[in-house]
Design a protein around this motif. Structure first.
Motif, PDB file in Angstrom:
ATOM      1  N   UNK A 256       1.021 -56.912  25.392  1.00 36.47           N
ATOM      2  CA  UNK A 256       1.280 -58.184  24.700  1.00 36.47           C
ATOM      3  C   UNK A 256      -0.072 -58.883  24.525  1.00 36.47           C
ATOM      4  N   UNK A 257      -0.381 -59.222  23.290  1.00 37.45           N
ATOM      5  CA  UNK A 257      -1.623 -59.936  23.012  1.00 37.45           C
ATOM      6  C   UNK A 257      -1.297 -61.347  22.543  1.00 37.45           C
ATOM      7  N   UNK A 258      -2.174 -62.263  22.857  1.00 37.38           N
ATOM      8  CA  UNK A 258      -2.060 -63.629  22.329  1.00 37.38           C
ATOM      9  C   UNK A 258      -3.358 -63.918  21.589  1.00 37.38           C
ATOM     10  N   UNK A 259      -3.243 -64.288  20.324  1.00 36.47           N
ATOM     11  CA  UNK A 259      -4.486 -64.541  19.597  1.00 36.47           C
ATOM     12  C   UNK A 259      -4.903 -66.002  19.725  1.00 36.47           C
ATOM     13  N   UNK A 260      -6.010 -66.337  19.106  1.00 38.45           N
ATOM     14  CA  UNK A 260      -6.571 -67.678  19.284  1.00 38.45           C
ATOM     15  C   UNK A 260      -5.727 -68.765  18.623  1.00 38.45           C
ATOM     16  N   UNK A 261      -4.762 -68.347  17.786  1.00 38.16           N
ATOM     17  CA  UNK A 261      -3.798 -69.318  17.237  1.00 38.16           C
ATOM     18  C   UNK A 261      -2.523 -69.360  18.087  1.00 38.16           C
ATOM     19  N   UNK A 262      -2.559 -68.734  19.241  1.00 37.61           N
ATOM     20  CA  UNK A 262      -1.422 -68.656  20.176  1.00 37.61           C
ATOM     21  C   UNK A 262      -0.248 -67.871  19.594  1.00 37.61           C
ATOM     22  N   UNK A 263      -0.541 -66.994  18.674  1.00 38.93           N
ATOM     23  CA  UNK A 263       0.504 -66.104  18.161  1.00 38.93           C
ATOM     24  C   UNK A 263       0.664 -64.948  19.141  1.00 38.93           C
ATOM     25  N   UNK A 264       1.912 -64.629  19.482  1.00 39.03           N
ATOM     26  CA  UNK A 264       2.188 -63.561  20.451  1.00 39.03           C
ATOM     27  C   UNK A 264       2.464 -62.265  19.696  1.00 39.03           C
ATOM     28  N   UNK A 265       1.737 -61.212  20.070  1.00 41.83           N
ATOM     29  CA  UNK A 265       1.884 -59.925  19.391  1.00 41.83           C
ATOM     30  C   UNK A 265       2.194 -58.842  20.419  1.00 41.83           C
ATOM     31  N   UNK A 266       3.256 -58.087  20.161  1.00 47.56           N
ATOM     32  CA  UNK A 266       3.668 -57.057  21.120  1.00 47.56           C
ATOM     33  C   UNK A 266       3.492 -55.679  20.509  1.00 47.56           C
ATOM     34  N   UNK A 267       2.981 -54.744  21.291  1.00 43.66           N
ATOM     35  CA  UNK A 267       2.891 -53.367  20.795  1.00 43.66           C
ATOM     36  C   UNK A 267       4.276 -52.730  20.888  1.00 43.66           C
ATOM     37  N   UNK A 268       4.563 -51.743  20.052  1.00 41.96           N
ATOM     38  CA  UNK A 268       5.916 -51.142  20.064  1.00 41.96           C
ATOM     39  C   UNK A 268       6.321 -50.593  21.436  1.00 41.96           C
ATOM     40  N   UNK A 269       5.360 -50.085  22.191  1.00 41.40           N
ATOM     41  CA  UNK A 269       5.694 -49.431  23.463  1.00 41.40           C
ATOM     42  C   UNK A 269       6.204 -50.387  24.525  1.00 41.40           C
ATOM     43  N   UNK A 270       6.030 -51.675  24.327  1.00 39.18           N
ATOM     44  CA  UNK A 270       6.445 -52.600  25.390  1.00 39.18           C
ATOM     45  C   UNK A 270       7.917 -52.988  25.280  1.00 39.18           C
ATOM     46  N   UNK A 271       8.555 -52.685  24.185  1.00 37.28           N
ATOM     47  CA  UNK A 271       9.913 -53.193  23.994  1.00 37.28           C
ATOM     48  C   UNK A 271      10.909 -52.801  25.086  1.00 37.28           C
ATOM     49  N   UNK A 272      10.844 -51.593  25.655  1.00 33.41           N
ATOM     50  CA  UNK A 272      11.773 -51.294  26.763  1.00 33.41           C
ATOM     51  C   UNK A 272      11.557 -52.180  27.986  1.00 33.41           C
ATOM     52  N   UNK A 273      10.398 -52.782  28.109  1.00 39.06           N
ATOM     53  CA  UNK A 273      10.088 -53.620  29.283  1.00 39.06           C
ATOM     54  C   UNK A 273      10.272 -55.096  29.051  1.00 39.06           C
ATOM     55  N   UNK A 274      10.589 -55.471  27.846  1.00 38.02           N
ATOM     56  CA  UNK A 274      10.688 -56.902  27.531  1.00 38.02           C
ATOM     57  C   UNK A 274      12.057 -57.460  27.902  1.00 38.02           C
ATOM     58  N   UNK A 275      12.046 -58.565  28.625  1.00 32.85           N
ATOM     59  CA  UNK A 275      13.297 -59.299  28.855  1.00 32.85           C
ATOM     60  C   UNK A 275      13.387 -60.438  27.849  1.00 32.85           C
ATOM     61  N   UNK A 276      12.305 -61.127  27.671  1.00 38.89           N
ATOM     62  CA  UNK A 276      12.290 -62.244  26.718  1.00 38.89           C
ATOM     63  C   UNK A 276      10.888 -62.409  26.181  1.00 38.89           C
ATOM     64  N   UNK A 277      10.822 -62.838  24.921  1.00 42.55           N
ATOM     65  CA  UNK A 277       9.510 -63.101  24.328  1.00 42.55           C
ATOM     66  C   UNK A 277       9.610 -64.337  23.460  1.00 42.55           C
TER      67      UNK A 277
END
Lengths: 108, 367
Positions: free
Chosen positions: B346-367
């Motif tokens: 999960x990356x957060x850019x300088x505009x505070x936009x949250x970006x998730x790579x496809x591989x993290x979706x099985x581990x995500x509870x909430x975003x």
């Protein structure tokens, strides 16, 4: 043994054809009306479906990054992330009993 | 120490220790331990036995942290690392711990195009990070403003650099008697802070859960670099799942966000998670804000549109290195690389936009 299969009924057959059964004709008429009616019904239904509004299947996720393999999830402004989290928790019963134990962040 | 004794939920014992410039959290899952103690014991006896075990674990963790601090600290001139830094151009005997971390750090240099390297101590000193972070200026102070290198895009990895030239000349060897030695070329100074917390977290988690008699499922959090310990016998049973929040990056020199906000919650049953960012460790030096993620090609803090990166990996050191790599790379290149390597992030850019790579979706509870 020879079997005489010749059927000497040409004249009789023609007579039968000319003399059509009124009940059979009535049945055929009902059948035709029924088939035509069914087809017309389907056509009307299909026509109605074509006129309905298209349902949106888009996932509410911003994809501003050009890389198509990457999903960009952005919390809409003005939306409380706590509410979103609660909704997602309900949708995922497998992890419903888990409490947050730790927090990862830039090294502190 | 806080022990959760509600029978319907997993029982956790958690203790915090200040060490290595951060808060170290140890959480032990004592559910199985409680069940083992129930036969023929009163509730009070059960609690006493559990408390005794937890106290033993705490003593062990304290001792190890103290030992590692004496090896790896770069703010203590008597530490093994700093003594090594003062013995360049010769072979020096080093401890197995220092050898292991240095060996791992060197192995990651080619994997990160030379962007994550342990040879940046001199650069950190040049930008004012010579003493512990707590003592650095957190407010603009009147001082002589010096020219800061122009950094339009430090994610360009096509240039060569001095830091990566020196790393090629570092030599490691193990003698026939098992003694580890290292040869540092002249002018090389090592900083292993970007590796040590992850390595220590994983060492503690593996010892408590596997190599000791305790065999306790555990979570070790070293200032945001987290390792999960899974007992050997549990690897084939239903895994214990740990939920971990990813904190919203907090820029110390702005009032933009509040601390303790989260951007996502993930769950993991094994392995590790670590976050690196240009948000927290910032200080004011010579008229400029500085941060600790150095771009080795330019010998200055990396300018990147990634504010923080969180990586899931098999071990914490790897997660920590890749998180730093993603910050230095910048969002576009990092997301491309994460996608190609199937790395959960999960990356957060300088505009505070949250970006998730496809591989993290099985581990995500909430975003």
């Amino acid at each position: 043994m020879m079997i005489n299969s010749k059927v000497p009924t040409t004249k009789a057959t023609h007579k039968n054809l000319k003399k059509a059964d009124p009940i059979a004709t009535f049945k055929n008429s009902i059948l035709i009306v029924s088939v035509v009616g069914t087809m017309a019904g389907w056509l009307i239904l299909l026509d109605q479906e074509a006129d309905s509004l298209p349902a949106s299947t888009a996932i509410p996720v911003s994809t501003s990054i050009s890389n198509p393999n990457v999903i960009v999830a952005q919390t809409p402004s003005g939306v409380d992330i706590t509410q979103l989290r609660q909704v997602n928790k309900v949708e995922r019963p497998a992890v419903e009993a888990i409490a947050v134990v730790a927090r990862t962040r830039s090294s502190r | 120490m806080q022990a959760n004794t509600n029978s319907s939920t997993p029982q956790l014992a958690t203790f915090m220790l200040p060490a290595m410039g951060c808060h170290v959290q140890t959480s032990l899952n004592i559910t199985q331990l409680s069940l083992q103690q129930t036969q023929g014991n009163t509730d009070q006896e059960i609690d006493q036995k559990i408390d005794q075990k937890i106290a033993l674990v705490k003593v062990y963790v304290e001792e190890k942290l103290l030992q590692w601090e004496h090896i790896f600290s770069r703010f203590d001139n008597t530490s093994e690392l700093m003594r090594l830094n003062s013995h360049t151009n010769q072979w020096t005997d080093i401890s197995p711990e220092l050898f292991a971390v240095l060996e791992s750090a060197i192995a990651f240099v080619p994997k990160t195009q030379g962007l994550v390297t342990p040879t940046l101590l001199n650069t950190l000193w040049d930008i004012g990070y010579k003493h512990s972070f707590e003592t650095l200026a957190k407010q603009p102070t009147p001082s002589v403003q010096t020219a800061q290198p122009t950094l339009q895009d430090t994610s360009d990895a096509s240039k060569n650099d001095a830091a990566n030239q020196s790393i090629k000349n570092i030599k490691l060897r193990t003698s026939a008697h098992g003694q580890r030695k290292v040869f540092l070329p002249t002018g090389t100074a090592l900083d292993l802070n970007g590796y040590v917390k992850g390595w220590c977290a994983m060492q503690l988690a593996e010892y408590i859960s596997q190599r000791s008699d305790w065999q306790l499922p555990c979570l070790i959090d070293m200032g945001g670099d987290i390792a999960i310990g899974v007992p050997n016998e549990q690897k084939f049973a239903k895994p214990i799942t740990w939920a971990i929040a990813i904190a919203k990056p907090y820029i110390a020199d702005s009032q933009q966000v509040q601390d303790e906000e989260d951007i996502a919650i993930i769950h993991i049953s094994a392995g590790a998670v670590a976050t690196s960012g240009q948000d927290y460790r910032r200080w004011w030096h010579k008229g400029h804000w500085q941060h600790h993620l150095i771009h080795p090609y330019y010998a200055c803090p990396a300018k990147s549109d990634v504010l923080s990166a969180t990586i899931l990996a098999d071990d914490t050191l790897t997660a920590e290195v890749y998180a730093k790599y993603c910050v230095i790379l910048g969002a576009k290149k990092a997301l491309q690389w994460l996608s190609e390597q199937h790395i959960a992030a999960v990356l957060v850019n300088t505009d505070y936009k949250v970006m998730a790579s496809p591989a993290i979706h099985p581990n995500l509870i909430a975003i």
